[in-house]
Design a protein around this motif. Structure first.
Motif, PDB file in Angstrom:
ATOM      1  N   CYS A 154      23.843 -18.638 -18.349  1.00 60.43           N
ATOM      2  CA  CYS A 154      22.486 -18.895 -17.867  1.00 60.43           C
ATOM      3  C   CYS A 154      22.363 -20.325 -17.349  1.00 60.43           C
ATOM      4  CB  CYS A 154      21.467 -18.625 -18.965  1.00 60.43           C
ATOM      5  SG  CYS A 154      21.662 -19.623 -20.452  1.00 60.43           S
ATOM      6  N   ALA A 155      21.267 -20.612 -16.681  1.00 56.52           N
ATOM      7  CA  ALA A 155      21.064 -21.924 -16.067  1.00 56.52           C
ATOM      8  C   ALA A 155      21.059 -23.026 -17.123  1.00 56.52           C
ATOM      9  CB  ALA A 155      19.751 -21.923 -15.290  1.00 56.52           C
ATOM     10  N   ASP A 156      21.507 -24.191 -16.699  1.00 55.78           N
ATOM     11  CA  ASP A 156      21.565 -25.347 -17.595  1.00 55.78           C
ATOM     12  C   ASP A 156      20.164 -25.957 -17.698  1.00 55.78           C
ATOM     13  OD1 ASP A 156      22.313 -27.431 -19.166  1.00 55.78           O
ATOM     14  OD2 ASP A 156      23.516 -28.463 -17.659  1.00 55.78           O
ATOM     15  N   ARG A 157      19.542 -25.766 -18.840  1.00 58.90           N
ATOM     16  CA  ARG A 157      18.200 -26.290 -19.068  1.00 58.90           C
ATOM     17  C   ARG A 157      18.240 -27.286 -20.221  1.00 58.90           C
ATOM     18  NH1 ARG A 157      17.302 -20.628 -18.451  1.00 58.90           N
ATOM     19  NH2 ARG A 157      16.254 -20.144 -16.477  1.00 58.90           N
ATOM     20  N   PRO A 158      17.204 -28.063 -20.416  1.00 55.96           N
ATOM     21  CA  PRO A 158      17.173 -29.001 -21.547  1.00 55.96           C
ATOM     22  C   PRO A 158      17.309 -28.270 -22.874  1.00 55.96           C
ATOM     23  CG  PRO A 158      15.443 -29.534 -19.964  1.00 55.96           C
ATOM     24  CD  PRO A 158      16.011 -28.212 -19.542  1.00 55.96           C
TER      25      PRO A 158
ATOM     26  N   GLN B 273      21.198 -23.732 -25.744  1.00 53.10           N
ATOM     27  CA  GLN B 273      20.899 -22.358 -25.388  1.00 53.10           C
ATOM     28  C   GLN B 273      22.007 -21.440 -25.869  1.00 53.10           C
ATOM     29  OE1 GLN B 273      19.249 -22.150 -21.141  1.00 53.10           O
ATOM     30  NE2 GLN B 273      20.310 -24.124 -21.181  1.00 53.10           N
TER      31      GLN B 273
ATOM     32  N   ARG C 277      24.534 -19.960 -22.994  1.00 57.47           N
ATOM     33  CA  ARG C 277      25.336 -20.876 -22.177  1.00 57.47           C
ATOM     34  C   ARG C 277      26.263 -21.681 -23.074  1.00 57.47           C
ATOM     35  NH1 ARG C 277      25.134 -23.061 -17.080  1.00 57.47           N
ATOM     36  NH2 ARG C 277      26.049 -25.131 -16.847  1.00 57.47           N
TER      37      ARG C 277
ATOM     38  N   GLU D 124      27.934 -24.917 -23.864  1.00 57.82           N
ATOM     39  CA  GLU D 124      27.553 -26.286 -23.492  1.00 57.82           C
ATOM     40  C   GLU D 124      28.450 -27.358 -24.118  1.00 57.82           C
ATOM     41  OE1 GLU D 124      22.835 -26.098 -23.296  1.00 57.82           O
ATOM     42  OE2 GLU D 124      23.698 -24.904 -24.940  1.00 57.82           O
TER      43      GLU D 124
END
Length: 218
Positions: free
Chosen positions: A159-163, A166, A169, A171
């Motif tokens: 999934c998208a890299d968000r603050p 997650q 994802r 990381e």
């Protein structure tokens, strides 16, 4: 706050998931490993084993190995494949190395049957995964809903890299995604390599007998 939120989600993943140590030589399941002229030998019989080798000093630098062997006519075994990858298990803190700490400690030692998924349809666990059989720890506590998995979205996507942290994802190293609430964690590339190696000899969606395929924790 993001770490606390992730811990709550990860706990659900390993408890309700149904909705670097040096590699060590694996120990295979039941059956003779030597014995010329052994009448119980099954020439051509292939067996596979995943082994999770705990690193007592650094739980998130533990190792997963994959071994496949074929039995010869005299009862001895020929190695067909051997691979290893970094792995982790345990959440951190006092319970990390306690196999009886549900949702926190790493897995109890022993042998597990496995059911391999190419895209596990869980609530929080998605993508490539191996569902493990239940196991009682030394004090009798039953450990359930155990997996070897990674962090990914449906279809093995990232999934998208968000603050924040997650569960869909990978990381690492920004976040130590090798931690878990009792499951075994691999990186997406490692579990892909393990899955490809597994599929050379065995099929997804089949829970083979322990004599054919197993996961050993030690």
């Amino acid at each position: 706050m993001a770490r606390v939120f992730r811990s709550v989600l990860a706990a659900v993943a390993c408890v309700v998931a149904l909705a670097a140590g040096a590699p060590a030589e694996a120990t295979f399941g039941p059956g003779p490993t030597t014995g010329a002229g052994d009448s119980s030998a099954r020439p051509g019989f292939v067996r596979g084993q995943i082994t999770f080798v705990k690193n007592q000093a650094h739980p998130w630098h533990s190792t997963v190995t994959w071994d496949v062997s074929r039995q010869r006519g005299d009862g001895t075994w020929q190695s067909l494949a051997h691979d290893s990858w970094r792995a982790g298990s345990g959440l951190g803190g006092a319970g990390t190395e306690n196999p009886c700490a549900k949702g926190e400690g790493w897995l109890p030692d022993g042998r597990y049957s496995v059911l391999q998924y190419d895209d596990y349809p869980g609530t929080l666990i998605h993508g490539r995964a191996f569902r493990l059989s239940d196991k009682r720890c030394p004090n009798g506590t039953l450990r359930q809903e155990l997996f070897l998995h990674t962090e990914a979205g449906a279809g093995n996507s990232q999934c998208a890299d968000r603050p924040g942290d997650q569960v869909c994802r990978w990381e690492y190293p920004k976040v130590n995604d090798y931690t878990s609430h009792g499951c075994i964690k691999l990186s997406p590339s490692a579990i892909l390599a393990l899955t490809v190696a597994y599929h050379r000899y065995f099929h997804a969606g089949v829970r083979y007998p322990l004599s054919k395929v197993s996961l050993l924790v030690r």
